[in-house]
Design a protein around this motif. Sequence first.
Motif, PDB file in Angstrom:
ATOM      1  N   SER A 282      -6.616  -4.760   8.982  1.00  0.00           N
ATOM      2  CA  SER A 282      -7.502  -3.706   8.489  1.00  0.00           C
ATOM      3  C   SER A 282      -6.772  -2.380   8.305  1.00  0.00           C
ATOM      4  N   VAL A 283      -5.625  -2.213   8.936  1.00  0.00           N
ATOM      5  CA  VAL A 283      -4.914  -0.947   8.751  1.00  0.00           C
ATOM      6  C   VAL A 283      -3.568  -1.156   8.050  1.00  0.00           C
ATOM      7  N   HIS A 284      -3.470  -2.276   7.356  1.00  0.00           N
ATOM      8  CA  HIS A 284      -2.238  -2.612   6.653  1.00  0.00           C
ATOM      9  C   HIS A 284      -1.815  -1.539   5.658  1.00  0.00           C
ATOM     10  N   LEU A 285      -2.771  -1.158   4.803  1.00  0.00           N
ATOM     11  CA  LEU A 285      -2.506  -0.149   3.784  1.00  0.00           C
ATOM     12  C   LEU A 285      -2.053   1.143   4.421  1.00  0.00           C
TER      13      LEU A 285
ATOM     14  N   PRO B  17     -13.940   3.154  -1.986  1.00  0.00           N
ATOM     15  CA  PRO B  17     -12.590   3.691  -1.760  1.00  0.00           C
ATOM     16  C   PRO B  17     -11.579   3.170  -2.766  1.00  0.00           C
ATOM     17  N   ALA B  18     -11.726   1.912  -3.183  1.00  0.00           N
ATOM     18  CA  ALA B  18     -10.732   1.327  -4.073  1.00  0.00           C
ATOM     19  C   ALA B  18     -10.754   1.918  -5.478  1.00  0.00           C
ATOM     20  N   THR B  19     -11.883   2.578  -5.869  1.00  0.00           N
ATOM     21  CA  THR B  19     -11.937   3.126  -7.227  1.00  0.00           C
ATOM     22  C   THR B  19     -11.026   4.328  -7.394  1.00  0.00           C
ATOM     23  N   GLU B  20     -10.454   4.832  -6.281  1.00  0.00           N
ATOM     24  CA  GLU B  20      -9.579   6.003  -6.409  1.00  0.00           C
ATOM     25  C   GLU B  20      -8.441   5.753  -7.401  1.00  0.00           C
ATOM     26  N   ALA B  21      -7.901   4.532  -7.387  1.00  0.00           N
ATOM     27  CA  ALA B  21      -6.769   4.228  -8.274  1.00  0.00           C
ATOM     28  C   ALA B  21      -7.169   4.416  -9.729  1.00  0.00           C
ATOM     29  N   ILE B  22      -8.406   3.984 -10.068  1.00  0.00           N
ATOM     30  CA  ILE B  22      -8.869   4.122 -11.446  1.00  0.00           C
ATOM     31  C   ILE B  22      -8.946   5.582 -11.855  1.00  0.00           C
ATOM     32  N   TRP B  23      -9.427   6.431 -10.927  1.00  0.00           N
ATOM     33  CA  TRP B  23      -9.577   7.845 -11.285  1.00  0.00           C
ATOM     34  C   TRP B  23      -8.229   8.526 -11.454  1.00  0.00           C
TER      35      TRP B  23
ATOM     36  N   ASN C 165      -7.301   3.611   2.961  1.00  0.00           N
ATOM     37  CA  ASN C 165      -7.559   2.797   4.150  1.00  0.00           C
ATOM     38  C   ASN C 165      -8.499   3.514   5.114  1.00  0.00           C
ATOM     39  N   ILE C 166      -8.271   4.829   5.287  1.00  0.00           N
ATOM     40  CA  ILE C 166      -9.134   5.589   6.198  1.00  0.00           C
ATOM     41  C   ILE C 166     -10.562   5.629   5.663  1.00  0.00           C
ATOM     42  N   LEU C 167     -10.699   5.849   4.351  1.00  0.00           N
ATOM     43  CA  LEU C 167     -12.049   5.845   3.765  1.00  0.00           C
ATOM     44  C   LEU C 167     -12.723   4.487   3.976  1.00  0.00           C
TER      45      LEU C 167
END
Lengths: 243, 342, 291
Positions: free
Chosen positions: B287-290, C215-221, C108-110
Motif C-alpha cells: 500500500s505504500v509502494h508508490l 488520486p490517480a487522475t492527477e497524472a491526467i491533469w 499514495n498519501i491521497l
Amino acid sequence: MDSDTILRGRGVSKQFRGLRALSDIEFDIPRGSICGLIGPNGAGKSTLFNLITGYYPLTSGTIEFNGARIDGLATTRISRIGIGRAFQIAKPFPDMTVYENVRVGALFGREGQRDVKEVVEQAMNLMGLSHLAQRKASSLTVGSLRKLEVARAVATRPELLLADEPCAGLNGTETAEMIECLRRVRDQGTTVWLVEHDMRAVMSISERVFVIDAGTKIAEGAPDVIVNDPRVIAAYLGAEPVA
Amino acid sequence: MRPLSLKPLLALVVGVAAVAVFTGLPAILPPFYIRVLQVFFFSAGLALSWGLLGGFAGYWSFGHTAFIGIGGFTAALVSSHLLGGGGTGWGMVVTVGAGGLVAALFALVLAYPLLRLRGIYFAIAMLGVGEVFSELSSSIDWIGGGLGLTLPAGTDLDIAPEVFYYYVFLVLMVAILLISAATKLSRFGYGLMSIREDEDTARMLGVPTERYKIQAFVLSAFLVGTLGAVYAYSLGYFSTPSLFRVDFSLNMIVHNMIGGIGTIAGPVIGAAIMVFLTNVVLGSFLSVHLLLTGALVVLIVLLAPTGLLGLAARLWQRDPPEEEPTSPTRERERRLTNEPAE
Amino acid sequence: MVALQTLIDGLILGGVFSLAAVGFSLIFGVLGIVNLTHGIFVVAGAYIALLLWSGLGLDPLVGIPVIMVVLFATGYVYQRTIIQWATERATVVASLLVTFGVALVMRNILQLIFSSDIRSISPSYSFVSFSLGDLRIDAVRVAGLTTSLVLLTVLTLFLSRTSFGRMIRATAQQPLAAGLSGINVPHVYGLTFALGAAFAGASGAVIGIVAPFSPATEAIWTLNAFVVVVLGGVGSPAGALLGGLLLGVINTMTAQYIGPSFTNATMFLVLVLMLLVRPQGLMGNAFGESR
C-alpha cells in the motif's frame, strides 16, 4: 595563384529578417598562412565564421574551399572536408576528460586514415595539455579551456582552422602562449584564420588582415598597411592604440 | 595514453564470476528468489537499453514502455496469426525476434520527427508516444489488447517456467551488457556522448549527429522490444496494462539515475538495488509502494545526482579544480530547456 | 446540431482545462520547470473542496478562496525547499524527476487518506440544465466555465497591472538583471510557484463539480496541462485559454466522431505534431526568449 588560395569568398551576404548582418564580403585566404579578421563588436566576424561552417545558410554569394563550392553544405560535412573551428565561447564537453574531448575530434573531423591515438597525443602536446589529459574539462581554468578548444579542433586534422577569439579572457602571458601555439599549428601545415580583439596579438602573427565594420569589409592587407589605414583608424577611434 | 589499466581485466573477472554464480544459482534457490532474479535481469536489460539513448546520447525517453508493448504484442500476434498458436522452442526465437524488429521499425519511423526535439520536449513527446500506443493496442480490435492475448510456453523442455525465463533473461542481459560496453568504447559511443554533452559542437567536429541519434534510438528500441516479447512469454496471458506500464518507463530512468547515467555498471547496480528493495524488503508494504519509490527518487536526485557510481568516484579520487572552476551545470541547464532544434 | 452541441461541450470543457493548466504554464514560463506535481495540486484542490462541502456544507465555488490560500502556502514551501534544492544541485531534467517522485508520494498519501475510489461533488444545481433550441447546457458546466474565465481574467490583470506581476515578468526575462536591480529572485520564484499551485487548486474545485476525480487522475491533469501549454504557448493566461479551449474541442470531437477511447491518443498526436510544427505554441512564449 588559384591553388594557393584555400578559401575564397565572393559577395558573401547574410540577412537576418530585416537586419543586414554582412554584405558583399570578399576574401582570399592564402594556403599555409595565418590571417587575421578584426572589427568592432558586432561587426559580423562570428557571423562570417558561422556562414563558412554552415551554421547558417548564406543569403547570397559563394564560398569555395580548395576550389569547390561549400556554401549550402551541412556543418558535419564541412568538418569532414577539412575546416575546423574553435569557438569564441569555449565549448568543451564538460563531463569528459581532456583526453576524451580531444579524442572526439580525432575520431571524427576530416575524412581519411589516421592513427587516432597519435593524433590525440600530438594535438595535446602541441597545445601543452598533456599533463592535464585525465582532468575533467569542467575542472579546467579559462586558459586551459581555450587551449582545449583549439586542441580539439586541431585533432580534427583541418586544412583550415577558424579560430574565433582564442585569446579572449587570457592574460598577457597566456595570450603570448596561445599565439605561439597557433604558429605551431600553422607550421604543421594548417592554414589559420583568426578573429581576435587583441590588436597586438593579431598584428604580430598575421600575414594578411581583414577588417570588417558594420557588416562590410573596410580594409584588407598586410598588418603595417592596416594600422595606418584611415578607415580602420576611424572604425577603431577611441579604441586601444594600435601596435 | 594512460598505462593499460587493470579496470577492464577486473571487470572481466568479476563478470565471468558473476555469470558462473548466476548460472548455478537456480539449483539451490527457492522459486521466489529465482523469480526475483528474473525480474532483476529483465529490469537491468531494460535500463541498459534505455541508457544507449538516454545515458549515452542524453535523450531521455519517458515512454520506452511503448517498445515493451510493441515487442510483446508483435510476438503474440505472430504466434496466433502466422504460427497457428505455436511459438515454442525455435518458434519462440522467431516471435521474439519479430518483436524486436517491429519495435525497431516503429522507432525508425518515429526517430526522424521526434529526435528533432530536445530535452524536456523529447521526454514528454515520448511519454505521449507510450500513451498513444497503449491506447491503440486496447482500442483496435484486431490487436486485442483490451481482452488480452496469450502466448504458448516458451519451451517444451522438462524445466520449470521460472527457471527457463531466468536463463533467457540472464542471456539477454549479458548480451545487452556486452553491446553497451562495446558501444561505449567505440567511435559510435564517443559520438553519442559528444551529442549528450553539446550537440551543436559535436556537429561542428564532424559527428554525424542525426544518423547516430537514429541508430541509438533504433538499437535501444530493438533491445527493449526483444525483452518485452520475452516478458510477454513469461506472463503467458497479458493485456494492454500488463505491458504498457508507465512504471516500466520510470524504472528504466530511475535505475540509471541510481547507478549512474552514462555508465555500464550503473544501470545494473541501480536495477539490482531497486528490484531487491521493492520485491524483497518492501514486498509486504504494497500500500505504500508508490510512496517509497517516489521518496527514493527524490532522495537520489537531491543526495546523489550523479548516481552511486558518481558518488563513489567522488569519494575515491578527489578531483580538485585546476583553479577557478567553470560551471558546466548551468550551461547544461540552459541547453536542456532549449527550444527544440531548428 | 450534434456538431454544434459537441463544439459547445468542448468549449465548456476547454475553459476548465485552461484554468487547470494556467498555473503549470506560469511555473514553466517563469521558473523553466516542468512541474509534474501539478496534477496533485489540482486533485488536492478537489479533495479540499469535497471536505469543505461535506463537512461545512460550503459550495465548492465559494470555497475556492480557502483552497487557494492553502495551496499557495503549500506551493511556496515546496518550491523553497525541495524544488530549489533540486535545481541547485542537478539539472532541469532532474527537477522533472523530483517533481515526479513527489507526485508519486502524494498520490499514495491521497490514496491512504481518501482511498482510491472515484469521487465527485454534487451541489444542488448539479442536475439543472438549460435548453437553447435543441442545445442542452448543464448549469454546473456554465458555473464552472464562468468561474474559470473570471479567475483567468483576475490572473491576467494581476500579472499586467500590479508591481508584483511586473516583478514576475522581469524575473522570467532576465533573472540575473532582476537580481541585480534588487529583486529577491528566489522569493519571486517561490511566490510564482505558489501562485501556480493556488490556481491549480482553484481549478480542482471546479473540476470537482463537473467531473469525477480520484488520486490517480492527477497524472491526467498534469499531462493535460502540458498539452495545453504546448498548444497555446508558455506563460500567459491567454495562451492557456486558447490551448485549453482547443484541447477541450479536440477531446469532445474525438469522443463524438472517432470514439471515446481514442481521446488520449488524439491528444498526444496533436501534442507531438504541435511540438514539431510550432514548438513555441500558438501564442509564443509570453516571456520571450528568456531561456
